[in-house]
Design a protein around this motif. Sequence first.
Motif, PDB file in Angstrom:
ATOM      1  N   LEU A  93       0.825  -1.204   0.000  1.00  0.00           N
ATOM      2  CA  LEU A  93       0.000   0.000   0.000  1.00  0.00           C
ATOM      3  C   LEU A  93       0.860   1.256   0.000  1.00  0.00           C
ATOM      4  CD1 LEU A  93      -2.756  -1.020   2.593  1.00  0.00           C
ATOM      5  CD2 LEU A  93      -3.007  -0.857   0.112  1.00  0.00           C
ATOM      6  N   LEU A 225     -10.143  -1.477   5.785  1.00  0.00           N
ATOM      7  CA  LEU A 225      -8.882  -1.901   5.198  1.00  0.00           C
ATOM      8  C   LEU A 225      -9.126  -2.869   4.049  1.00  0.00           C
ATOM      9  CD1 LEU A 225      -5.801  -2.059   5.151  1.00  0.00           C
ATOM     10  CD2 LEU A 225      -5.941  -3.853   6.911  1.00  0.00           C
ATOM     11  N   ARG A 227     -11.717  -3.051   2.015  1.00  0.00           N
ATOM     12  CA  ARG A 227     -12.185  -2.310   0.842  1.00  0.00           C
ATOM     13  C   ARG A 227     -11.032  -1.589   0.158  1.00  0.00           C
ATOM     14  NH1 ARG A 227     -17.272   1.386   2.117  1.00  0.00           N
ATOM     15  NH2 ARG A 227     -16.877   1.831  -0.086  1.00  0.00           N
ATOM     16  N   HIS A 228     -10.145  -1.018   0.950  1.00  0.00           N
ATOM     17  CA  HIS A 228      -9.007  -0.305   0.373  1.00  0.00           C
ATOM     18  C   HIS A 228      -8.081  -1.269  -0.366  1.00  0.00           C
ATOM     19  CE1 HIS A 228      -6.149   2.843  -0.253  1.00  0.00           C
ATOM     20  NE2 HIS A 228      -5.227   2.294   0.532  1.00  0.00           N
ATOM     21  N   CYS A 229      -7.835  -2.445   0.217  1.00  0.00           N
ATOM     22  CA  CYS A 229      -6.967  -3.429  -0.425  1.00  0.00           C
ATOM     23  C   CYS A 229      -7.580  -3.963  -1.720  1.00  0.00           C
ATOM     24  CB  CYS A 229      -6.682  -4.580   0.536  1.00  0.00           C
ATOM     25  SG  CYS A 229      -5.594  -4.142   1.912  1.00  0.00           S
ATOM     26  N   ARG A 231      -9.611  -2.380  -3.633  1.00  0.00           N
ATOM     27  CA  ARG A 231      -9.524  -1.290  -4.609  1.00  0.00           C
ATOM     28  C   ARG A 231      -8.098  -1.141  -5.139  1.00  0.00           C
ATOM     29  NH1 ARG A 231     -12.026   2.078  -1.788  1.00  0.00           N
ATOM     30  NH2 ARG A 231     -10.244   3.131  -0.794  1.00  0.00           N
ATOM     31  N   ARG A 232      -7.105  -1.312  -4.281  1.00  0.00           N
ATOM     32  CA  ARG A 232      -5.703  -1.118  -4.692  1.00  0.00           C
ATOM     33  C   ARG A 232      -5.117  -2.330  -5.402  1.00  0.00           C
ATOM     34  NH1 ARG A 232      -2.246   0.489  -5.618  1.00  0.00           N
ATOM     35  NH2 ARG A 232      -0.572   0.858  -4.138  1.00  0.00           N
TER      36      ARG A 232
END
Length: 259
Positions: A93, A225, A227-229, A231-232
């Motif tokens: 990240l 976290l 959702r962010h992972c 997305r990334r």
Amino acid sequence: MTSLNSHGLRFAFGTLTVLPVRVTRWDRGTARAGMLCAPLAGLVVGLLAAVPGGLLLLLGSGPPLAAAASVAVPAVLTRGLHLDGLADTADGLGSGRPADDALRIMKRSDIGPFGVITLLFVLLAQVAVLDQLYGQGWARGAVAAVVAAVTARLALTLASRQGVPAARPEGLGAAVAGTVTLRDAVAVGAVVVVACAGAGALLGGYGAPHHALAALVALGVAQLLLRHCVRRFGGVTGDVFGALAETAATAALVMLALG
């Protein structure tokens, strides 16, 4: 169904702990049962983490040493895989690279600066909270260790629900991604939160709502976290699962230190 549940327990303990349990099946049905059983593996890890803390206090140790021992046990029982996953995810990240490049960074055997800093603060936070709670009595520290471990593994159950893709076609993330139905994930989550409330009730006062709230907030932080992972990276990996577990455990402990 009995056979599947047995294989699911083997899958949960064989993949999430170093306990001598042999995984005899590795298919989607077994993975689903295993991730539904993940909180049970967390319960065993949490209970084993509470034992050295209590023994050290009984032998005259101060709360800091008891806290350090309780934090060390889950790391040992997972061969440090969750902590390694947290560090790798932080490096991925923090790199700011596109998904493919970030995933390659996460697969490296070394740990970068983002990973080191994240591990440092997470472990410091866990020890600091348990130090505070053990200072208030062995029972508070022990219950906190158990609640944190169970909530951490529940975060993995929720991350295995349908609709959450795998970032790679291989590995633990691909094996368990999308295996758990949303209904089953919610049902297991409700049981675990109620159990956390029951454990908190043993401490008296507002222990029940406090511990239930700690579990819910920890799961919420882990979902952010997740959702962010997704997305990334485009999905989950084994490293992301480790990061989710450590994040949920730390968030639950922090909540228990407040109020």
